[in-house]
Write a protein that holds these residues in place. Structure first.
Motif, PDB file in Angstrom:
ATOM      1  N   TRP A   9      13.665   4.667  11.898  1.00 14.38           N
ATOM      2  CA  TRP A   9      12.324   4.309  11.454  1.00 14.38           C
ATOM      3  C   TRP A   9      11.780   3.143  12.282  1.00 14.38           C
ATOM      4  N   THR A  10      10.492   3.143  12.494  1.00 18.75           N
ATOM      5  CA  THR A  10       9.818   2.022  13.140  1.00 18.75           C
ATOM      6  C   THR A  10       8.763   1.471  12.182  1.00 18.75           C
ATOM      7  N   MET A  11       8.197   0.321  12.534  1.00 16.62           N
ATOM      8  CA  MET A  11       7.202  -0.334  11.673  1.00 16.62           C
ATOM      9  C   MET A  11       5.934  -0.558  12.507  1.00 16.62           C
ATOM     10  N   PRO A  12       5.104   0.473  12.652  1.00 15.22           N
ATOM     11  CA  PRO A  12       3.924   0.342  13.513  1.00 15.22           C
ATOM     12  C   PRO A  12       2.823  -0.548  12.935  1.00 15.22           C
ATOM     13  N   VAL A  13       2.801  -0.723  11.602  1.00 23.25           N
ATOM     14  CA  VAL A  13       1.761  -1.544  10.974  1.00 23.25           C
ATOM     15  C   VAL A  13       2.444  -2.669  10.199  1.00 23.25           C
ATOM     16  N   CYS A  14       2.094  -3.908  10.532  1.00 22.57           N
ATOM     17  CA  CYS A  14       2.661  -5.062   9.824  1.00 22.57           C
ATOM     18  C   CYS A  14       1.588  -6.150   9.774  1.00 22.57           C
ATOM     19  N   LYS A  15       0.749  -6.056   8.762  1.00 20.18           N
ATOM     20  CA  LYS A  15      -0.283  -7.058   8.546  1.00 20.18           C
ATOM     21  C   LYS A  15       0.233  -8.043   7.505  1.00 20.18           C
ATOM     22  N   VAL A  16       0.299  -9.321   7.868  1.00 22.31           N
ATOM     23  CA  VAL A  16       0.878 -10.353   7.017  1.00 22.31           C
ATOM     24  C   VAL A  16      -0.223 -11.172   6.362  1.00 22.31           C
ATOM     25  N   ALA A  17      -0.057 -11.470   5.082  1.00 25.42           N
ATOM     26  CA  ALA A  17      -0.973 -12.373   4.374  1.00 25.42           C
ATOM     27  C   ALA A  17      -0.495 -13.799   4.587  1.00 25.42           C
ATOM     28  N   GLN A  18      -1.371 -14.676   5.041  1.00 27.87           N
ATOM     29  CA  GLN A  18      -0.999 -16.059   5.329  1.00 27.87           C
ATOM     30  C   GLN A  18      -1.312 -17.009   4.176  1.00 27.87           C
ATOM     31  N   GLU A  19      -2.360 -16.729   3.428  1.00 26.15           N
ATOM     32  CA  GLU A  19      -2.792 -17.610   2.347  1.00 26.15           C
ATOM     33  C   GLU A  19      -2.913 -16.824   1.048  1.00 26.15           C
ATOM     34  N   PRO A  20      -2.662 -17.466  -0.107  1.00 26.58           N
ATOM     35  CA  PRO A  20      -2.840 -16.774  -1.383  1.00 26.58           C
ATOM     36  C   PRO A  20      -4.233 -16.165  -1.501  1.00 26.58           C
ATOM     37  N   GLY A  21      -4.263 -14.939  -2.000  1.00 29.83           N
ATOM     38  CA  GLY A  21      -5.515 -14.205  -2.113  1.00 29.83           C
ATOM     39  C   GLY A  21      -5.713 -13.199  -0.995  1.00 29.83           C
ATOM     40  N   GLU A  22      -4.973 -13.354   0.111  1.00 28.04           N
ATOM     41  CA  GLU A  22      -5.080 -12.408   1.215  1.00 28.04           C
ATOM     42  C   GLU A  22      -4.224 -11.172   0.953  1.00 28.04           C
ATOM     43  N   GLN A  23      -4.594 -10.069   1.613  1.00 29.62           N
ATOM     44  CA  GLN A  23      -3.890  -8.809   1.468  1.00 29.62           C
ATOM     45  C   GLN A  23      -2.903  -8.618   2.616  1.00 29.62           C
ATOM     46  N   TYR A  24      -1.803  -7.914   2.337  1.00 30.03           N
ATOM     47  CA  TYR A  24      -0.879  -7.529   3.394  1.00 30.03           C
ATOM     48  C   TYR A  24      -0.704  -6.006   3.368  1.00 30.03           C
ATOM     49  N   GLU A  53       7.273   4.533  10.113  1.00 32.17           N
ATOM     50  CA  GLU A  53       7.159   5.886  10.658  1.00 32.17           C
ATOM     51  C   GLU A  53       8.525   6.377  11.123  1.00 32.17           C
ATOM     52  N   ASN A  54       8.858   7.615  10.761  1.00 33.72           N
ATOM     53  CA  ASN A  54      10.097   8.233  11.212  1.00 33.72           C
ATOM     54  C   ASN A  54       9.935   8.678  12.656  1.00 33.72           C
ATOM     55  N   THR A  55      10.869   8.271  13.508  1.00 31.08           N
ATOM     56  CA  THR A  55      10.732   8.538  14.942  1.00 31.08           C
ATOM     57  C   THR A  55      10.806  10.021  15.275  1.00 31.08           C
ATOM     58  N   GLU A  56      11.430  10.832  14.430  1.00 34.41           N
ATOM     59  CA  GLU A  56      11.555  12.266  14.710  1.00 34.41           C
ATOM     60  C   GLU A  56      10.477  13.081  14.023  1.00 34.41           C
ATOM     61  N   THR A  57      10.330  12.888  12.698  1.00 36.33           N
ATOM     62  CA  THR A  57       9.400  13.730  11.946  1.00 36.33           C
ATOM     63  C   THR A  57       7.977  13.180  11.931  1.00 36.33           C
ATOM     64  N   LYS A  58       7.829  11.920  12.329  1.00 38.37           N
ATOM     65  CA  LYS A  58       6.531  11.217  12.286  1.00 38.37           C
ATOM     66  C   LYS A  58       6.009  11.019  10.860  1.00 38.37           C
ATOM     67  N   GLU A  59       6.886  11.243   9.883  1.00 34.93           N
ATOM     68  CA  GLU A  59       6.531  10.966   8.487  1.00 34.93           C
ATOM     69  C   GLU A  59       6.221   9.480   8.326  1.00 34.93           C
ATOM     70  N   ARG A  60       5.230   9.179   7.482  1.00 31.94           N
ATOM     71  CA  ARG A  60       4.842   7.781   7.265  1.00 31.94           C
ATOM     72  C   ARG A  60       4.790   7.450   5.781  1.00 31.94           C
ATOM     73  N   PHE A  61       5.105   6.204   5.479  1.00 29.89           N
ATOM     74  CA  PHE A  61       4.863   5.667   4.143  1.00 29.89           C
ATOM     75  C   PHE A  61       4.679   4.165   4.304  1.00 29.89           C
ATOM     76  N   GLY A  62       4.166   3.531   3.250  1.00 31.24           N
ATOM     77  CA  GLY A  62       3.950   2.091   3.367  1.00 31.24           C
ATOM     78  C   GLY A  62       3.640   1.441   2.036  1.00 31.24           C
ATOM     79  N   PHE A  63       3.542   0.126   2.074  1.00 34.49           N
ATOM     80  CA  PHE A  63       3.214  -0.675   0.900  1.00 34.49           C
ATOM     81  C   PHE A  63       2.107  -1.653   1.249  1.00 34.49           C
ATOM     82  N   GLU A  64       1.349  -2.007   0.231  1.00 35.74           N
ATOM     83  CA  GLU A  64       0.308  -3.005   0.387  1.00 35.74           C
ATOM     84  C   GLU A  64       0.253  -3.852  -0.871  1.00 35.74           C
ATOM     85  N   GLY A  65      -0.370  -5.016  -0.754  1.00 40.68           N
ATOM     86  CA  GLY A  65      -0.464  -5.889  -1.913  1.00 40.68           C
ATOM     87  C   GLY A  65      -1.148  -7.187  -1.568  1.00 40.68           C
ATOM     88  N   GLU A  66      -1.030  -8.136  -2.473  1.00 40.12           N
ATOM     89  CA  GLU A  66      -1.701  -9.434  -2.338  1.00 40.12           C
ATOM     90  C   GLU A  66      -0.679 -10.561  -2.428  1.00 40.12           C
TER      91      GLU A  66
END
Length: 326
Positions: free
Chosen positions: A214-229, A234-247
């Motif tokens: 697996w690789t991690m093509p998207v990594c948006k980091v929240a720096q301050e409280p209230g910001e979103q991450y 992504e699976n290198t063979e099947t190209k399947e993707r999943f992810g998480f988001e939050g505050e």
């Protein structure tokens, strides 16, 4: 029993408890710093304690509850006003509501814990300072001295149990309640290094990957409280993707952060993740308390093999990121 003296000074409004131990100073300190360990001796034998939050840093906070023999529950909190490892810490100690907030109807007191080396090991001195003579008498009548003696009678067994809390045990999960689990692992690195590895995108992409492939093509980091991450894998063979988001809800570098978390594209409530980093002699104790919306969600997530996936990532963190930083 390790308690060697208990002295009450009605003029100074203090109660001083001294206890001696046949272990090194650092070992005694870590018994108080580690939520897994202090949970085993802070409450009296008939009222065992569970620490659901334990941020042993200046400005940090702890929340614990004790469970009585008939299922009764009594909550308490600490506010850390000073921490000087491994020599001392000071807290405001009081009764709490079930959510950890202070119960204003009950008294608070100040406690100073001092740790020092002795010819035979180490010594802990606990000085409790009360706000009034009435308060001191009230807490003594409630059994504070007897409860402390009972609690301290359990600490020798904890101090002797090196294996249960040693580095190298891997990632472990403990169920705290119907909705909460605590995940712990000792990471061989400093608290600042582990903090950076959780907050710098380029570092996160190197280790926060779970199983191989697996690789991690998207990594948006929240720096301050209230910001979103946002994090996507992504699976290198099947190209399947999943992810998480939050505050990001809280951040106190380099020892504590609180976030919400929700799988991208899924309906329903988020989890709340409380990350705490505690310096130990062997590295940094990573503690992650996850609060789920209900017991069914908790059990469903644990059944996915989450702990094994996290261990794979933490091994990668130690071997491929932190080892190269030395």
């Amino acid at each position: 029993m390790p308690v060697t003296s208990v002295e009450k000074d009605l003029d100074a409004l203090t109660m001083t408890i001294v206890a001696d131990f046949a272990v090194p100073l650092q070992r005694l300190w870590e018994a108080y710093a580690d939520p897994r360990q202090i949970s085993k001796f802070w409450g009296p034998e008939t009222w065992p304690a569970t620490f659901v939050r334990h941020d042993m840093a200046t400005g940090g906070r702890s929340h614990y509850y004790m469970t009585g023999p008939n299922g009764e529950r009594s909550d308490g909190f600490w506010e850390f006003t000073s921490v000087n490892p491994p020599h001392s810490f000071e807290v405001v100690d009081g009764f709490a509501n079930a959510d950890g907030t202070q119960n204003p109807e009950m008294p608070t007191m100040k406690m100073r814990f001092q740790f020092e080396e002795t010819p035979t090991g180490s010594r802990m001195t606990n000085i409790a300072t009360f706000n009034s003579l009435e308060q001191l008498e009230q807490l003594i009548e409630m059994g504070m001295e007897e409860g402390t003696r009972s609690a301290m009678s359990q600490i020798d067994a904890v101090l002797a149990d090196l294996a249960s809390f040693a580095a190298g045990r891997g990632t472990e999960t403990q169920i705290l309640s119907d909705t909460q689990v605590r995940i712990t692992r000792v990471i061989r690195g400093t608290a600042q290094q582990v903090w950076d590895a959780h907050n710098e995108p380029e570092l996160m992409k190197r280790w926060l990957l779970g199983p191989d492939g697996w690789t991690m093509p998207v990594c948006k980091v929240a720096q301050e409280p209230g910001e979103q991450y946002r994090q996507e894998w992504e699976n290198t063979e099947t190209k399947e993707r999943f992810g998480f988001e939050g505050e990001l809800l809280e951040s106190a570098a380099p020892y504590r952060s609180v976030t919400t978390e929700k799988m991208i594209g899924m309906e329903g409530p988020s989890t709340q993740n409380e990350l705490t980093l505690t310096p130990l002699e062997a590295g940094t104790l990573l503690t992650l308390v996850i609060t789920y919306p209900d017991v069914a969600t908790r059990d469903m997530v644990l059944a996915t093999g989450m702990t094994d996936g996290m261990e794979t990532s933490y091994l990668r963190l130690e071997n491929e990121v932190l080892a190269s930083a030395e």
